[in-house]
Scaffold this active site. Structure first.
Site, PDB file in Angstrom:
ATOM      1  N   LYS A  63      -8.792   4.557  -9.372  1.00 19.04           N
ATOM      2  CA  LYS A  63     -10.242   4.807  -9.330  1.00 19.04           C
ATOM      3  C   LYS A  63     -10.588   5.891  -8.306  1.00 19.04           C
ATOM      4  CE  LYS A  63     -11.214   0.462  -8.342  1.00 19.04           C
ATOM      5  NZ  LYS A  63      -9.853  -0.099  -8.331  1.00 19.04           N
ATOM      6  N   ARG A  79       1.105   3.745  -1.471  1.00 24.16           N
ATOM      7  CA  ARG A  79      -0.097   4.533  -1.140  1.00 24.16           C
ATOM      8  C   ARG A  79      -0.207   4.759   0.369  1.00 24.16           C
ATOM      9  NH1 ARG A  79      -5.860   2.647  -3.143  1.00 24.16           N
ATOM     10  NH2 ARG A  79      -5.148   0.671  -2.266  1.00 24.16           N
ATOM     11  N   ARG A 111      -6.019  -9.743  -5.203  1.00 23.50           N
ATOM     12  CA  ARG A 111      -6.986  -8.768  -5.740  1.00 23.50           C
ATOM     13  C   ARG A 111      -6.965  -8.762  -7.271  1.00 23.50           C
ATOM     14  NH1 ARG A 111      -4.720  -4.039  -2.154  1.00 23.50           N
ATOM     15  NH2 ARG A 111      -6.284  -2.630  -3.006  1.00 23.50           N
ATOM     16  N   ARG A 131     -18.571  -5.572  -9.518  1.00 26.41           N
ATOM     17  CA  ARG A 131     -17.335  -6.335  -9.720  1.00 26.41           C
ATOM     18  C   ARG A 131     -17.580  -7.766 -10.128  1.00 26.41           C
ATOM     19  NH1 ARG A 131     -12.502  -4.394  -5.811  1.00 26.41           N
ATOM     20  NH2 ARG A 131     -13.360  -2.346  -5.583  1.00 26.41           N
ATOM     21  N   ARG A 159      -3.131   0.939   4.082  1.00 32.04           N
ATOM     22  CA  ARG A 159      -4.221  -0.033   4.178  1.00 32.04           C
ATOM     23  C   ARG A 159      -3.664  -1.434   4.413  1.00 32.04           C
ATOM     24  NH1 ARG A 159      -8.218   1.214  -0.822  1.00 32.04           N
ATOM     25  NH2 ARG A 159      -8.170  -1.059  -0.941  1.00 32.04           N
TER      26      ARG A 159
END
Ligand code: AP5
Length: 216
Positions: A13, A127, A171, A88, A160
């Site tokens: 995203k 990431r 998640r 969401r 993160r």
């Protein structure tokens, strides 16, 4: 153009939002980025949100809706918006419909990024993000020129806290339980365009562009 980009954690995203924002000159509103900024600045919202975010759970609807309501009325949204990671939950989707009715900026298209779970796991664990400007990298598929240093602003890259396999499971469960019904809500309105987001970045962008152009 008023766009929502949706998909589970690590589906791309944030990466795709940069392409969309640059092409269509819309305001990019990432609720995840806004919350991280609040956590960094230790605001009252940030202090509440921190625990939810670090465990991979969703932050309560009333806090998110208040934050978005204030943001969507700002001047840079006049040319359209790109909501990244919002709504969401169905409560958020219904509140957003009310907000956008008032300002006459209804959703035009919902981009739904589809990626299989194995790819999501390697994207999340690999990431790295710039702690200053938020640029997104991946240690294998899109590394920075100098390891650990942002190409854009020269600041350090960090991982993160919620980018672990354990938090990813939470998640993904949150996405299935709360966000799949939101996709169904928009599907009934005929707004959802499904994208095969397991492809390389340029191919995903080409699919998104084509999807947006069919509605613009
Ligand atoms: P948020 O920041 O929105 O996290 P998320 O939805 O889990 O999504 P991510 O940011 O992890 O992934 P992404 O899809 O943007 O992927 P990216 O482009 O970085 O939210 C964080 C938390 O805030 C939530 O858990 C919740 O607690 C809270 N929150 C936020 N919004 C909320 C709301 N509305 N309500 C309640 N709580 C809320 O890409 C991932 C990696 O893959 C990168 O390394 C990238 O380089 C790589 N990559 C991307 N595309 C490709 C490709 N095509 N091929 C190969 N690699 C790729």
């Amino acid at each position: 153009m008023n766009i929502l980009i949706m998909g589970p954690a690590g589906s791309g995203k944030g990466t795709m939002s940069k392409f969309i924002k640059d092409e269509y000159m819309v305001a990019h509103i990432s609720t995840g980025d806004m919350l991280r900024e609040n956590v960094k600045n230790e605001t009252s919202l940030g202090l509440i949100a921190k625990g939810y975010m670090e465990s991979g759970k969703l932050v309560p609807d009333e806090l998110i809706n208040e934050m978005v309501k204030e943001r969507i009325q700002q001047d840079d949204c006049k040319n359209g918006y790109l909501m990244d990671g919002f709504p969401r939950t169905l409560v958020q989707a219904e509140a957003f419909e009310e907000m956008t009715n008032i300002i006459n900026k209804k959703v035009d298209v919902v981009i739904d990024l589809k990626v299989n779970i194995d790819d999501l796991a390697s994207r999340i664990t690999g990431r790295r993000v710039c702690k200053n400007c938020g640029s997104i990298y991946h240690i294998v598929t899109s590394p920075s020129k100098v390891e650990g240093v942002c190409d854009v602003c020269g600041s350090s890259l960090v991982q993160r806290k919620d980018d672990t396999i354990e938090q990813l499971q939470v998640r993904l469960a949150e996405h299935k339980k709360n966000t799949e019904p939101v996709l169904e809500y928009y599907r009934k309105k005929g707004l959802v365009k499904e994208i095969d987001a397991s492809k390389p970045t340029e191919e995903v962008w080409a699919q998104i562009k084509q999807a947006i152009e069919t509605v613009s």
